[in-house]
Enzyme design. Sequence first.
Site, mmCIF file in Angstrom:
data_model
loop_
_atom_site.group_PDB
_atom_site.id
_atom_site.type_symbol
_atom_site.label_atom_id
_atom_site.label_comp_id
_atom_site.label_asym_id
_atom_site.label_seq_id
_atom_site.Cartn_x
_atom_site.Cartn_y
_atom_site.Cartn_z
ATOM 1 N N ASP A 28 3.699 1.304 2.910
ATOM 2 C CA ASP A 28 5.003 0.952 2.365
ATOM 3 C C ASP A 28 5.506 2.078 1.463
ATOM 4 O OD1 ASP A 28 4.560 -1.887 3.323
ATOM 5 O OD2 ASP A 28 2.930 -1.700 1.883
ATOM 6 N N SER A 56 0.834 -1.184 0.000
ATOM 7 C CA SER A 56 0.000 0.000 0.000
ATOM 8 C C SER A 56 0.875 1.243 0.000
ATOM 9 C CB SER A 56 -0.923 -0.009 1.221
ATOM 10 O OG SER A 56 -0.433 0.850 2.222
ATOM 11 N N LYS A 57 0.382 2.253 -0.715
ATOM 12 C CA LYS A 57 1.196 3.465 -0.815
ATOM 13 C C LYS A 57 1.353 4.121 0.548
ATOM 14 C CE LYS A 57 -1.757 4.244 -4.730
ATOM 15 N NZ LYS A 57 -2.065 4.863 -5.956
ATOM 16 N N ARG A 58 0.377 3.905 1.400
ATOM 17 C CA ARG A 58 0.438 4.506 2.722
ATOM 18 C C ARG A 58 1.502 3.868 3.596
ATOM 19 N NH1 ARG A 58 -5.030 6.795 5.000
ATOM 20 N NH2 ARG A 58 -4.985 8.628 3.657
#
Length: 473
Positions: free
Chosen positions: A251, A247-249
């Site tokens: 990782d 997830s961009k959040r």
Amino acid sequence: MDHRRADTLGTVSATPRFRFAPSPTGYLHVGNARAALFNWLEARRIGGEFLLRIEDTDRERSSSDLTENILESMRWLGLDWDGDIVHQAEHLDAHVDGARSLLAAGQAYWCDCTPEDVDGRRTDKSASGYDGHCRDRDIAEGPTTALRFRAPDEGTISFDDLIRGDVTFDVATIEDFVLLRSSGLPVFLLSNAMDDASMGITHVVRGEDHVNGTPKYLLLRDALDLGRPDVFAHLPMLVNESRKKLSKRRDSVAVGDFRERGYLPQAMRNYLALLGWGPKDDVEIRPIAEIIERFRLEDVNPAPAFFDEKKLEHFNAEYVRALSTDEFIDAVTPFLDQPAATLEPIRQMAPALQQRVRLLPDAEPMVDFLHLDQPVRDDASWEKVMVKNVDTARQMLAAALEAFGEVDWDHEALHACLLAVGEANGLKLGKAQAPIRVAVTGRTVGPPLFESLEVLGRDATLGRMRAALDALP
RNA sequence: GCCCCCAUCGUCCAGCGGCCUAGGACGCCUGCCUUUCACGCAGGUAACACGGGUUCGAAUCCCGUUGGGGGUGCCA
């Protein structure tokens, strides 16, 4: 444009057509990049087209900066697309028309339930989604109504997935999902299905997280009489250490960050190709043309894959070493913190640096001694060489200081000279060079010493050796 | 909960019924080379989740169990 028009007119193209359809609600991350790459690889191999569509229907969360970032990362990776970029937002009217045609045909209805209403009515825990409450209430369109698709009640719907084989769903498990929000905007599924059709997409290749949406997608395509894509392929997710979807959040996986951290696009692209797929001959690092030639969507492994940065780093080191000297210099220069004056010396040392760099920023600490007045003293190095072995250090520094005063200033002469000085003091070159290295560069490790001294020059070298001698405990 | 999917070394991949005593790569460990480091070279470590079938023969096919992932919004 012209391909869209052609399809609208009913011309069926024989050319396989792939698409990558990111939504500009975040940076391009490695998971998306891998999906784009797999589309691109297969399209290039079979001579198909690779189209790009920006799914910017969520105006709140989309931004043009993010779109530009995605394009920039695509270009960096060398994933070139065919034709004009399609912006989904521009087709919103058509999507709304599509939804309304379903309403007219009795395949959709207005619903004024709030999410709370729906939750409140749920008695059976096993049921999920909407219960069809407004199906036959014949509600008129209003400011709080959403348009829902009237999903069939029985039967199954299945599709053949190139990676997973036959996937079948019981349509009874498919709820009456929303087509138009109460705001009037179409939902992703509708826009996605209609755009794929209008763009003439034949191969839908995307992440596994879309598998469960596929029956709805198909139901819509059928209801709208838009036909179906020829091929579906759902790629395994890329997961983190705890085996959760990247997830961009959580990782830090933006492609742009890897670029800034000194990864080469060729390395990234090659590594990404090996996540979920591998060539039969076990040759992992190879030119992209060979990867295209061997890649096959049907050979993609269906299980999730861990994104292993250690391995990526190894690939990067290999690709750095494979660069020509000029290419290496071009690549590394943005990562150096050097004045113009030391660029030429660095040029001379480039081959030695190239051999040692794993990530481009590794180079700077190897050459910082060239432009700093005093080398950065690494405490562990100083302790080991100058403190624990202070006698040897003093001996070598003094003797070399004298010998270096006369010697021809090139690496071969310096090498021979220090070798002789070491032997005179009963030391092998490995031991003998250590104090000189620490005195001049501040560290026990670095590029070859004599080449370094040669580019640094006699005055600076001798100055640093004297300073070190004075600083000895 | 329900639905869908998955399961070979720590990790990624090869293996598509006999070539498997399971191969390659990263990582890790040894040693060699060497002007430090790195590169290179030679080795080592380590896996077919479990249980039933099918078959002369299964890592490979089938079923189940267990485990994992994904989905389950008027996000995309």
